[in-house]
Design a protein around this motif. Structure first.
Motif, mmCIF file in Angstrom:
data_model
loop_
_atom_site.group_PDB
_atom_site.id
_atom_site.type_symbol
_atom_site.label_atom_id
_atom_site.label_comp_id
_atom_site.label_asym_id
_atom_site.label_seq_id
_atom_site.Cartn_x
_atom_site.Cartn_y
_atom_site.Cartn_z
ATOM 1 N N GLU A 8 6.374 -5.115 -5.828
ATOM 2 C CA GLU A 8 7.812 -4.921 -6.031
ATOM 3 C C GLU A 8 8.403 -5.950 -6.980
ATOM 4 O O GLU A 8 9.347 -5.658 -7.699
ATOM 5 N N GLN A 9 7.872 -7.167 -6.994
ATOM 6 C CA GLN A 9 8.423 -8.218 -7.848
ATOM 7 C C GLN A 9 8.098 -7.991 -9.320
ATOM 8 O O GLN A 9 8.967 -8.108 -10.177
ATOM 9 N N CYS A 10 6.859 -7.679 -9.623
ATOM 10 C CA CYS A 10 6.419 -7.542 -11.021
ATOM 11 C C CYS A 10 6.421 -6.101 -11.518
ATOM 12 O O CYS A 10 6.228 -5.864 -12.704
ATOM 13 N N ARG A 11 6.597 -5.151 -10.607
ATOM 14 C CA ARG A 11 6.547 -3.729 -10.944
ATOM 15 C C ARG A 11 5.146 -3.346 -11.435
ATOM 16 O O ARG A 11 4.961 -2.481 -12.274
ATOM 17 N N TYR A 12 4.125 -4.012 -10.894
ATOM 18 C CA TYR A 12 2.733 -3.802 -11.272
ATOM 19 C C TYR A 12 2.093 -2.826 -10.287
ATOM 20 O O TYR A 12 2.301 -2.924 -9.088
ATOM 21 N N ARG A 13 1.324 -1.877 -10.793
ATOM 22 C CA ARG A 13 0.645 -0.913 -9.929
ATOM 23 C C ARG A 13 -0.850 -0.980 -10.167
ATOM 24 O O ARG A 13 -1.312 -1.110 -11.294
ATOM 25 N N ARG A 14 -1.615 -0.868 -9.075
ATOM 26 C CA ARG A 14 -3.070 -0.861 -9.190
ATOM 27 C C ARG A 14 -3.612 0.262 -8.322
ATOM 28 O O ARG A 14 -3.198 0.443 -7.192
ATOM 29 N N ASP A 15 -4.549 1.004 -8.864
ATOM 30 C CA ASP A 15 -5.261 2.029 -8.110
ATOM 31 C C ASP A 15 -6.657 1.494 -7.832
ATOM 32 O O ASP A 15 -7.309 0.954 -8.722
ATOM 33 N N ARG A 16 -7.111 1.651 -6.594
ATOM 34 C CA ARG A 16 -8.439 1.143 -6.212
ATOM 35 C C ARG A 16 -9.206 2.251 -5.525
ATOM 36 O O ARG A 16 -8.715 2.883 -4.588
ATOM 37 N N PHE A 17 -10.428 2.510 -5.979
ATOM 38 C CA PHE A 17 -11.249 3.565 -5.396
ATOM 39 C C PHE A 17 -11.686 3.148 -4.003
ATOM 40 O O PHE A 17 -12.285 2.098 -3.814
ATOM 41 N N VAL A 18 -11.372 3.981 -3.005
ATOM 42 C CA VAL A 18 -11.757 3.707 -1.625
ATOM 43 C C VAL A 18 -12.520 4.864 -1.005
ATOM 44 O O VAL A 18 -12.926 4.791 0.141
ATOM 45 N N GLY A 19 -12.718 5.915 -1.765
ATOM 46 C CA GLY A 19 -13.419 7.091 -1.265
ATOM 47 C C GLY A 19 -14.922 6.935 -1.338
ATOM 48 O O GLY A 19 -15.448 5.902 -1.737
ATOM 49 N N ASP A 20 -15.622 7.980 -0.957
ATOM 50 C CA ASP A 20 -17.074 7.964 -1.036
ATOM 51 C C ASP A 20 -17.539 8.207 -2.459
ATOM 52 O O ASP A 20 -16.908 8.920 -3.224
ATOM 53 N N ASP A 21 -18.682 7.611 -2.805
ATOM 54 C CA ASP A 21 -19.245 7.780 -4.151
ATOM 55 C C ASP A 21 -19.710 9.195 -4.384
ATOM 56 O O ASP A 21 -20.170 9.862 -3.551
ATOM 57 N N PHE A 32 0.875 -1.173 0.000
ATOM 58 C CA PHE A 32 0.000 0.000 0.000
ATOM 59 C C PHE A 32 0.911 1.220 0.000
ATOM 60 O O PHE A 32 1.720 1.400 0.905
ATOM 61 N N THR A 33 0.809 2.061 -1.039
ATOM 62 C CA THR A 33 1.720 3.201 -1.152
ATOM 63 C C THR A 33 1.065 4.528 -0.804
ATOM 64 O O THR A 33 1.722 5.552 -0.832
ATOM 65 N N GLY A 34 -0.215 4.523 -0.481
ATOM 66 C CA GLY A 34 -0.880 5.745 -0.066
ATOM 67 C C GLY A 34 -2.189 5.966 -0.796
ATOM 68 O O GLY A 34 -2.573 5.202 -1.668
ATOM 69 N N THR A 35 -2.851 7.032 -0.414
ATOM 70 C CA THR A 35 -4.124 7.411 -1.027
ATOM 71 C C THR A 35 -3.971 8.785 -1.651
ATOM 72 O O THR A 35 -3.429 9.690 -1.031
ATOM 73 N N ILE A 36 -4.431 8.924 -2.880
ATOM 74 C CA ILE A 36 -4.365 10.214 -3.559
ATOM 75 C C ILE A 36 -5.659 10.986 -3.301
ATOM 76 O O ILE A 36 -6.676 10.389 -2.943
ATOM 77 N N PRO A 37 -5.641 12.314 -3.443
ATOM 78 C CA PRO A 37 -6.802 13.140 -3.087
ATOM 79 C C PRO A 37 -8.119 12.775 -3.769
ATOM 80 O O PRO A 37 -9.179 13.082 -3.246
#
Length: 50
Positions: A37-50, A23-28
């Motif tokens: 770290e192994q595959c250099r794969y990044r995923r963004d997941r919505f965790v905020g309010d709709d 987990f690298t943080g939450t953006i605004p």
């Protein structure tokens, strides 16, 4: 894919190698960022309010 809840509230697992992604943080805009770290794969997941 499974999702577990931890201190940060979310865990993501890499779809390529199956290891837990960092987990690298939450953006605004309400997206949590995860990074494998192994595959250099990044995923963004919505965790905020709709």
């Amino acid at each position: 894919m499974s999702t577990d809840h931890k201190q940060n509230g979310h865990s993501e697992w890499c779809p390529d190698c199956g290891t837990e992604m960092l987990f690298t943080g939450t953006i605004p805009t309400g997206y949590a960022q995860f990074f494998c770290e192994q595959c250099r794969y990044r995923r963004d997941r919505f965790v905020g309010d709709d």
